[in-house]
Design an enzyme around this catalytic site. Sequence first.
Site, PDB file in Angstrom:
ATOM      1  N   THR A   1       1.020  -7.938  -0.200  1.00 45.65           N
ATOM      2  CA  THR A   1       2.425  -7.803  -0.564  1.00 45.65           C
ATOM      3  C   THR A   1       3.263  -8.817   0.199  1.00 45.65           C
ATOM      4  O   THR A   1       2.882  -9.266   1.289  1.00 45.65           O
ATOM      5  CB  THR A   1       2.940  -6.378  -0.270  1.00 45.65           C
ATOM      6  OG1 THR A   1       4.282  -6.251  -0.746  1.00 45.65           O
ATOM      7  CG2 THR A   1       2.919  -6.073   1.224  1.00 45.65           C
ATOM      8  N   HIS A   2       4.404  -9.162  -0.368  1.00 43.19           N
ATOM      9  CA  HIS A   2       5.426  -9.960   0.306  1.00 43.19           C
ATOM     10  C   HIS A   2       6.663  -9.099   0.568  1.00 43.19           C
ATOM     11  O   HIS A   2       7.695  -9.597   0.988  1.00 43.19           O
ATOM     12  CB  HIS A   2       5.801 -11.176  -0.537  1.00 43.19           C
ATOM     13  CG  HIS A   2       4.739 -12.233  -0.605  1.00 43.19           C
ATOM     14  ND1 HIS A   2       3.491 -12.002  -1.159  1.00 43.19           N
ATOM     15  CD2 HIS A   2       4.729 -13.523  -0.181  1.00 43.19           C
ATOM     16  CE1 HIS A   2       2.775 -13.113  -1.081  1.00 43.19           C
ATOM     17  NE2 HIS A   2       3.497 -14.050  -0.492  1.00 43.19           N
ATOM     18  N   ASN A   3       6.531  -7.808   0.328  1.00 42.10           N
ATOM     19  CA  ASN A   3       7.624  -6.847   0.490  1.00 42.10           C
ATOM     20  C   ASN A   3       7.515  -6.206   1.871  1.00 42.10           C
ATOM     21  O   ASN A   3       6.562  -5.475   2.150  1.00 42.10           O
ATOM     22  CB  ASN A   3       7.526  -5.787  -0.616  1.00 42.10           C
ATOM     23  CG  ASN A   3       8.640  -4.770  -0.578  1.00 42.10           C
ATOM     24  OD1 ASN A   3       9.015  -4.267   0.474  1.00 42.10           O
ATOM     25  ND2 ASN A   3       9.156  -4.419  -1.742  1.00 42.10           N
TER      26      ASN A   3
ATOM     27  N   ASP B   1      -0.097  -1.119  -6.454  1.00 42.26           N
ATOM     28  CA  ASP B   1       0.766  -1.342  -7.608  1.00 42.26           C
ATOM     29  C   ASP B   1       1.390  -0.009  -7.939  1.00 42.26           C
ATOM     30  O   ASP B   1       0.687   0.978  -8.174  1.00 42.26           O
ATOM     31  CB  ASP B   1       0.018  -1.902  -8.814  1.00 42.26           C
ATOM     32  CG  ASP B   1       0.997  -2.548  -9.793  1.00 42.26           C
ATOM     33  OD1 ASP B   1       1.659  -3.522  -9.418  1.00 42.26           O
ATOM     34  OD2 ASP B   1       1.103  -2.065 -10.934  1.00 42.26           O
TER      35      ASP B   1
END
Length: 211
Positions: A14-16, A75
């Site tokens: 993730t980039h979150n 996801d």
Amino acid sequence: MTRRLGSGSLVIATHNTGKLKEISALLAPHGLKCLSAGSLGLPEPAETGTSFVENALIKARASTEASGLPALADDSGLSVDALDGRPGVYTADWAERQWFEGEPGRDWFMAMGKVEGMLQAKGPNVARDGAFHCVLAIAWPDGETAVYEGVARGRLTWPPRGELGFGYDPVFIAEGMDRTYAEIEPEEKHRISHRADAFAKLVAEQFGTGG
């Protein structure tokens, strides 16, 4: 017997930063060092799947192939019963600004407004039931994978409430609750969320004593 994670580093695909923090907290008791794909400079693959399972596997495989480390991808998304399960796998896409909506990026208030607008268009008595879904996929560099699915039923509210959480949290009230995900402390959310449900299944299989 399903393959198990050992101790060491695990890439969270993730980039979150909010999602990384939440997942890291859930894995903290199990001795894994969590690194985000963003911090490693890994590219974000195109999520071309038509289901949460497909997209989670796409992300996990991309991160493990790029890093050479086991990778875990999540996801997740919101499905609204009255909207025929939408936004579903397009949950994040609904937050993407169009060219006429300002600078590129995600606007979650706008996304929540889209859901609310579609509900209101169906009339004042529309059912507001929905669910958050989460699929966790683990991929190893040799190609092996494992998948875990979780769900949290609830209802949508408006206007958004709370400053905690992220995404659609301010408009989602889980079953048995009177506060939104964004109004409860992270520790409480970790116990009841869709991600917590999926993680409970992952932990039982990956770190439990059963075969």
